[in-house]
Design a protein around this motif. Structure first.
Motif, mmCIF file in Angstrom:
data_model
loop_
_atom_site.group_PDB
_atom_site.id
_atom_site.type_symbol
_atom_site.label_atom_id
_atom_site.label_comp_id
_atom_site.label_asym_id
_atom_site.label_seq_id
_atom_site.Cartn_x
_atom_site.Cartn_y
_atom_site.Cartn_z
ATOM 1 N N GLY A 36 0.811 -1.217 0.000
ATOM 2 C CA GLY A 36 0.000 0.000 0.000
ATOM 3 C C GLY A 36 0.839 1.259 0.000
ATOM 4 O O GLY A 36 0.547 2.217 -0.720
ATOM 5 N N LYS B 90 2.676 2.069 -3.285
ATOM 6 C CA LYS B 90 1.683 2.671 -4.181
ATOM 7 C C LYS B 90 1.392 4.125 -3.753
ATOM 8 O O LYS B 90 1.331 5.024 -4.582
ATOM 9 C CB LYS B 90 0.401 1.833 -4.109
ATOM 10 N N GLY B 91 1.227 4.322 -2.449
ATOM 11 C CA GLY B 91 0.894 5.649 -1.946
ATOM 12 C C GLY B 91 2.011 6.658 -2.147
ATOM 13 O O GLY B 91 1.770 7.787 -2.569
ATOM 14 N N SER C 263 2.101 7.849 -5.556
ATOM 15 C CA SER C 263 0.839 8.344 -6.108
ATOM 16 C C SER C 263 0.865 9.786 -6.618
ATOM 17 O O SER C 263 0.022 10.138 -7.432
ATOM 18 C CB SER C 263 -0.276 8.195 -5.066
ATOM 19 N N SER D 139 0.437 10.030 0.464
ATOM 20 C CA SER D 139 0.234 8.593 0.666
ATOM 21 C C SER D 139 -0.742 8.296 1.805
ATOM 22 O O SER D 139 -1.068 7.135 2.043
ATOM 23 C CB SER D 139 1.580 7.923 0.967
ATOM 24 N N TYR E 70 -3.692 5.948 1.333
ATOM 25 C CA TYR E 70 -3.203 4.580 1.136
ATOM 26 C C TYR E 70 -2.729 4.001 2.464
ATOM 27 O O TYR E 70 -2.918 2.823 2.746
ATOM 28 C CB TYR E 70 -2.030 4.580 0.149
ATOM 29 N N THR F 223 -5.618 2.716 4.616
ATOM 30 C CA THR F 223 -6.171 1.491 4.037
ATOM 31 C C THR F 223 -5.235 0.319 4.305
ATOM 32 O O THR F 223 -5.682 -0.768 4.693
ATOM 33 C CB THR F 223 -6.376 1.670 2.522
ATOM 34 N N SER F 224 -3.922 0.540 4.156
ATOM 35 C CA SER F 224 -2.964 -0.535 4.438
ATOM 36 C C SER F 224 -3.034 -0.935 5.901
ATOM 37 O O SER F 224 -2.924 -2.111 6.237
ATOM 38 C CB SER F 224 -1.526 -0.096 4.152
#
Lengths: 287, 281
Positions: free
Chosen positions: A171, A174-175, A178, A206, A209, A212-213
């Protein structure tokens, strides 16, 4: 009300299905008992007797709820049978594992985003680590750590962290990646250092993200701890309750422990969700 | 396609000498500038043998169809792309040195505001990075927000502002650290006609108030003619300069100047230039 109605409908449907399944699965035992005793039973009597067995194949919902009630509010906190007690035994290493896993995941993600060599090398290992069945590794970790004198909380927390770091890495990579191309270019036109790009752009970007992670990570951490309790002969903790329940055919105990674990996971995810809402709102992400 | 520094008649321009005399160092100087991207389908000549001088205080528009290298030229000036041939100097330095000296502000096609920062916070971003003092930051934020007519919006978040206001905030951000050069890459391309007119008017006023050299990429002929002192017409594949058109319109430019014959004549010239470029295809 608009939200409660659909939820209630689903809950009722699940309960109905569960009762039907309980009757269907437990009826055989009633029939066998009646046959042994040499008298016949009517349909109504079968249904009645499937609802209150000591060791049903599938306990009825009200049996599980009664057991949950009895094992939590119905006894002293210090009792060895209290689910609160066992929950805490499981929760403590979960929280520690969650912390270790999150920090490890964050550091790895920062490394992967900033270092090309790590980008190429770490991710395959992280993925490989998750393909190894944790159930096979857990006893070895415990045995190895035991032999060097580390016992109790730490081994369980480490297994918990082992499951938890992965969603955080994925996560956060990715974040941290982003931000739009033009924002990276913009920072470059300011001649910003990598450190500044990280603190002022990548890290704040991030945050959605990150939370969520954390939610996925928290659930994974709990599973990690329970798994760590299963094959190692632990006598305390939700995992131990599941295990001893299956040894002695105490299905009601198993289901109660399962529900407790689910409640615990929901509470963890819920707390993270609350923090998420507040932080993101403060940051101006939520409109 | 070398062009001498433009001289402007300084009506209504009391501020600093905007006209660089002949022989003065140009702000931007490109010689046989080329940039070739290596792609899987072979090399793409984004820029080929571009010669251009831009002096201090000029407003130069770059116009041409997409793929003509106008944005690439801007990115080379900004040090965001490395040329593969020729020479380019910004304030007498290489683009990378100029970038490190914070010689320019860059306005992108999208506002690119950070959603977690207020408008004032977004304008503060470059000031924080460049290490301005707290009080100086506040002073500059107030000043540039006023310059783009956004005083009173400092505490709003980007999503609370319209697209046009967001783009103005991003212009304020580019102005905040007082770089001499403003690089603008189709900043109004995503906005509707009416907002765009309004912003064009404001941009001219802003350019007159400050002492900036502006490089402005657009694909709108009226916008280019309305805004600039010079218009660079480019053609694609390979990206090269077709023509550099001097804009003879007077300094004072109300919006309805766009209906005058002089305006239409220059617009016609630009269109002709663009057509010439297409003959290469």
């Amino acid at each position: 009300m608009n939200r409660i109605l659909p939820i209630l409908t689903v809950v009722l449907a699940i309960l109905a299905l569960w009762y039907i399944a309980a009757i269907w699965l437990n009826a055989q035992w009633v029939l066998d008992q009646a046959e042994r005793a040499g008298h016949s039973v009517g349909l109504w009597e079968i249904i009645e007797k499937t609802m209150s067995q000591d060791r049903p194949k599938l306990p009825a919902p009200h049996q599980v709820i009664a057991e949950l009630w009895h094992a939590t509010l119905g006894m002293k906190l210090t009792s060895k049978r209290s689910l609160f007690f066992h929950s805490w035994v499981t929760l403590a290493p979960t929280l520690l594992g969650f912390l270790i896993g999150t920090v490890t995941g964050l550091l790895l993600a920062v490394g992967i985003v900033h270092n090309r060599a790590m980008d190429m090398s770490v991710m395959p290992w992280a993925i490989a680590s998750q393909t190894v069945p944790i159930l096979a590794i857990a006893p070895m970790v415990i045995v190895v750590l035991n032999s060097v004198g580390i016992t109790g909380l730490i081994p369980k927390a480490l297994i918990s962290a082992y499951l938890c770091f992965f969603p955080v890495v994925v996560g956060m990579v990715k974040g941290l990646r982003s931000p739009d191309r033009i924002l990276i270019d913009l920072m470059k036109t300011y001649n910003a250092s990598r450190w500044q790009v990280f603190w002022k752009l990548r890290l704040p970007a991030s945050m959605p993200y990150f939370f969520t992670s954390l939610k996925v990570g928290a659930a994974a951490a709990l599973i990690g701890t329970i798994v760590a309790e299963l094959p190692t002969g632990a006598i305390r903790g939700l995992g131990a309750r599941l295990l001893s329940g299956s040894y002695y055919g105490q299905t009601i105990q198993i289901w109660a422990a399962l529900f407790m674990a689910a409640i615990l996971a929901a509470a963890l995810v819920g707390v993270i969700g609350l923090v998420q809402n507040r932080v993101l709102k403060r940051m101006g992400f939520v409109r | 396609m070398e062009t001498a520094a433009t001289t402007k008649n300084g009506e209504g321009r009391a501020a600093a000498p905007r006209t660089a005399g002949h022989g003065a160092e140009p702000v931007i100087r490109a010689r046989r500038l080329s940039l070739t991207f290596e792609t899987r389908d072979g090399p793409v000549h984004a820029l080929k043998d571009v010669d251009l001088d831009i002096s201090r205080g000029e407003f130069v528009s770059f116009i041409g169809p997409s793929g003509c290298g106008k944005t690439t030229f801007l990115r080379v000036v900004a040090g965001l792309e490395q040329p593969t041939g020729g020479e380019i100097l910004v304030n007498g330095m290489t683009p990378d040195e100029a970038r490190r000296a914070r010689a320019y502000g860059y306005v992108f096609q999208a506002p690119g505001l950070l959603p977690w920062r207020t408008i004032a916070g977004n304008v503060r971003l470059p000031l924080e990075i460049m290490g301005f003092e707290k009080g100086e930051q506040e002073r500059r934020i107030a000043e540039v927000l006023d310059l783009v007519d956004l005083s009173g919006f400092g505490r709003k978040y980007p999503w609370q502002l319209s697209g046009g206001m967001q783009q103005r905030a991003s212009i304020a951000r580019a102005l905040s650290f007082d770089a001499g050069i403003l690089l603008m890459d189709e900043p109004f391309g995503a906005l509707d006609e009416i907002v765009r007119d309004h912003l064009n008017e404001q941009l001219i006023a802003l350019w007159k108030k400050t002492d900036k050299t502006i490089l402005f990429v657009t694909h709108s002929i009226p916008e280019a003619v309305y805004l600039s002192t010079r218009i660079v017409v480019m053609s694609p594949r390979p990206g090269r300069v077709i023509e550099v058109i001097e804009n003879t319109l007077p300094e004072e430019r109300p919006l309805d100047i766009r209906d005058t014959p002089e305006f239409l004549a220059i617009a016609h010239k630009v269109r002709e230039g663009l057509r010439k470029g297409h003959a290469y295809d």
